[in-house]
Design a protein around this motif. Structure first.
Motif, PDB file in Angstrom:
ATOM      1  N   PRO A   1       0.793  -1.142  -0.077  1.00  0.00           N
ATOM      2  CA  PRO A   1       0.093  -0.022   0.119  1.00  0.00           C
ATOM      3  C   PRO A   1       0.803   1.300  -0.057  1.00  0.00           C
ATOM      4  O   PRO A   1       2.106   1.363   0.491  1.00  0.00           O
ATOM      5  N   VAL A   2       0.276   2.212  -0.213  1.00  0.00           N
ATOM      6  CA  VAL A   2       0.910   3.511  -0.452  1.00  0.00           C
ATOM      7  C   VAL A   2      -0.086   4.826  -0.635  1.00  0.00           C
ATOM      8  O   VAL A   2      -1.142   4.632  -0.942  1.00  0.00           O
ATOM      9  N   VAL A   3       0.232   5.759   0.102  1.00  0.00           N
ATOM     10  CA  VAL A   3      -0.535   7.281   0.170  1.00  0.00           C
ATOM     11  C   VAL A   3       0.218   7.951  -0.950  1.00  0.00           C
ATOM     12  O   VAL A   3       1.323   8.303  -1.009  1.00  0.00           O
TER      13      VAL A   3
ATOM     14  N   ASN B   1       8.773  20.376  -1.193  1.00  0.00           N
ATOM     15  CA  ASN B   1       9.645  19.707  -2.589  1.00  0.00           C
ATOM     16  C   ASN B   1       9.703  18.492  -2.875  1.00  0.00           C
ATOM     17  O   ASN B   1      10.071  17.696  -2.015  1.00  0.00           O
ATOM     18  N   PRO B   2       8.877  17.980  -3.790  1.00  0.00           N
ATOM     19  CA  PRO B   2       8.649  16.377  -3.968  1.00  0.00           C
ATOM     20  C   PRO B   2       9.766  15.592  -4.610  1.00  0.00           C
ATOM     21  O   PRO B   2       9.599  14.453  -4.624  1.00  0.00           O
ATOM     22  N   SER B   3      10.833  16.412  -4.967  1.00  0.00           N
ATOM     23  CA  SER B   3      11.997  15.811  -5.667  1.00  0.00           C
ATOM     24  C   SER B   3      12.957  15.409  -4.365  1.00  0.00           C
ATOM     25  O   SER B   3      13.744  16.171  -3.967  1.00  0.00           O
ATOM     26  N   CYS B   4      13.119  14.017  -4.168  1.00  0.00           N
ATOM     27  CA  CYS B   4      13.854  13.467  -2.683  1.00  0.00           C
ATOM     28  C   CYS B   4      14.967  12.686  -3.405  1.00  0.00           C
ATOM     29  O   CYS B   4      15.179  12.089  -4.165  1.00  0.00           O
ATOM     30  N   ASP B   5      16.198  13.069  -2.624  1.00  0.00           N
ATOM     31  CA  ASP B   5      17.435  12.553  -2.798  1.00  0.00           C
ATOM     32  C   ASP B   5      18.280  12.546  -4.131  1.00  0.00           C
ATOM     33  O   ASP B   5      18.322  11.639  -4.695  1.00  0.00           O
TER      34      ASP B   5
ATOM     35  N   GLY C   1       5.509  10.535  -2.507  1.00  0.00           N
ATOM     36  CA  GLY C   1       4.113   9.877  -2.997  1.00  0.00           C
ATOM     37  C   GLY C   1       4.345   8.488  -3.486  1.00  0.00           C
ATOM     38  O   GLY C   1       3.352   7.821  -4.002  1.00  0.00           O
ATOM     39  N   MET C   2       5.340   7.931  -3.335  1.00  0.00           N
ATOM     40  CA  MET C   2       5.802   6.382  -3.692  1.00  0.00           C
ATOM     41  C   MET C   2       7.404   6.336  -4.033  1.00  0.00           C
ATOM     42  O   MET C   2       7.651   7.239  -4.988  1.00  0.00           O
ATOM     43  N   PRO C   3       8.156   5.663  -3.287  1.00  0.00           N
ATOM     44  CA  PRO C   3       7.956   4.718  -2.151  1.00  0.00           C
ATOM     45  C   PRO C   3       7.448   5.752  -0.960  1.00  0.00           C
ATOM     46  O   PRO C   3       6.761   5.020   0.016  1.00  0.00           O
ATOM     47  N   ARG C   4       8.023   7.035  -0.780  1.00  0.00           N
ATOM     48  CA  ARG C   4       7.691   7.749   0.429  1.00  0.00           C
ATOM     49  C   ARG C   4       6.150   8.006   0.548  1.00  0.00           C
ATOM     50  O   ARG C   4       5.714   8.535  -0.425  1.00  0.00           O
TER      51      ARG C   4
ATOM     52  N   ILE D   1       2.017  14.708   7.456  1.00  0.00           N
ATOM     53  CA  ILE D   1       2.947  14.013   6.962  1.00  0.00           C
ATOM     54  C   ILE D   1       4.288  14.520   7.418  1.00  0.00           C
ATOM     55  O   ILE D   1       4.434  15.542   8.137  1.00  0.00           O
ATOM     56  N   VAL D   2       5.407  13.559   7.417  1.00  0.00           N
ATOM     57  CA  VAL D   2       6.624  13.626   8.006  1.00  0.00           C
ATOM     58  C   VAL D   2       7.468  13.740   6.778  1.00  0.00           C
ATOM     59  O   VAL D   2       7.646  12.685   6.175  1.00  0.00           O
ATOM     60  N   VAL D   3       8.163  14.814   6.720  1.00  0.00           N
ATOM     61  CA  VAL D   3       9.242  14.783   5.596  1.00  0.00           C
ATOM     62  C   VAL D   3      10.541  15.692   6.238  1.00  0.00           C
ATOM     63  O   VAL D   3      10.486  16.258   7.365  1.00  0.00           O
TER      64      VAL D   3
END
Length: 301
Positions: A26-28, A55-59, A75-78, A86-88
């Motif tokens: 599952p994923v949110v 910022n949705p661009s991770c790592d 929004g996937m996999p995070r 939400i925790v970021v």
């Protein structure tokens, strides 16, 4: 952070269909979000109670040239922003642009970042250049229109909808062309002039029209393939006309900071198609899947 609003992107729709690469359930879902920081780790208290966007661009990694192997999109996999909280990492936060509401700001991150990198980091658009943006009505295309105008470029757009073309012209586009017309690229040359830059999120057979409408030495940037793969590429036209074919995905932290600065400096307001209550999110997904939107679809509690 407590989320005040989120926004849809095509990747969210594709995930629900199981056609997005590497889907893990599952994923949110949800890559865009705005809200207020309500809890922080030790050493980050400066962020507490601040209104922010994510910022949705991770790592991304260390290179500005391209993302690293460990790159992901929020929004996937995070877990994503279609939630109450939400925790970021603090490194993913930016202050909410002061001229935007929470709902407007939620529309900005992914599409704004993608458009900024395509236009400025990849195409390096210049004042006075002729820019053609395909598929107007989508979030990235509309931000590309607004950003290119802010940079002093001349902008034309394509769409399969006359109504969307009219709305784009009202936003500042000099001309609009129906890509359903087999000779649309000839009309671009005749009515607008050969293009210096193309920003394309469609791919497919229409990509060939961009090649035919380009000025020698033009830069054609592709950030997506909603129209499917390109079956063949006329290599002679590419090399003889010194064309630059450039790929672009999301953007680096530096791109995100520059994008938010541009939006703040020019007081750019995201085009919001609809604000939909989270409980009615299924209707928002259908609207995007049917390509009926003009601008970003925002979800609110």
């Amino acid at each position: 952070m407590k989320l005040a609003a989120a926004a849809l992107n095509h990747r969210d729709v594709w995930m629900t269909k199981g056609i997005y690469p590497g889907v893990v359930y599952p994923v949110v879902p949800g890559s865009d979000g705005s809200g207020q920081v309500v809890e922080v780790s030790e050493g980050n208290r400066d962020w507490l109670h601040r209104e922010v966007i994510i910022n949705p661009s991770c790592d991304w990694g260390k290179s500005e040239a391209a993302q690293a192997a460990g790159f992901t999109i929020l929004g996937m996999p995070r877990q994503g922003t279609f939630a109450e909280e939400i925790v970021v990492p603090v490194s993913q936060l930016a202050s909410l642009p002061s001229h935007l509401s929470m709902q407007q700001a939620a529309a900005l991150p992914l599409a704004g970042l993608t458009a900024y990198r395509a236009l400025f980091s990849r195409a390096k658009v210049q004042k006075g250049e002729r820019v053609l943006i395909t598929g107007i009505g989508g979030g990235v295309a509309l931000f590309a229109l607004q950003f290119a105008l802010a940079a002093g470029a001349q902008v034309a757009v394509t769409s399969g909808s006359p109504e969307k073309l009219e709305r784009a012209v009202a936003l500042g586009a000099e001309a609009g062309f129906l890509y359903t017309d087999p000779a649309w690229f000839n009309q671009v040359v005749e009515r607008f002039g050969r293009i210096h830059v193309a920003i394309d999120g469609s791919g497919g057979s229409g990509f060939l029209g961009l090649i035919d409408a380009s000025e020698p030495g033009a830069r054609i940037v592709n950030y997506g393939g909603t129209a499917g793969p390109l079956e063949s590429l006329p290599m002679r036209k590419v090399f003889w006309n010194q064309l630059n074919l450039l790929g672009s995905t999301m953007g680096s932290p530096a791109d995100f900071a520059a994008m938010t600065s541009l939006v703040t400096q020019h007081r750019i307001q995201p085009v919001v198609d609809q604000v939909v209550a989270m409980r009615d999110g299924a209707s928002a997904f259908r609207r995007m899947d049917e390509a009926r939107q003009f601008g970003k679809i925002v979800l609110a509690p």
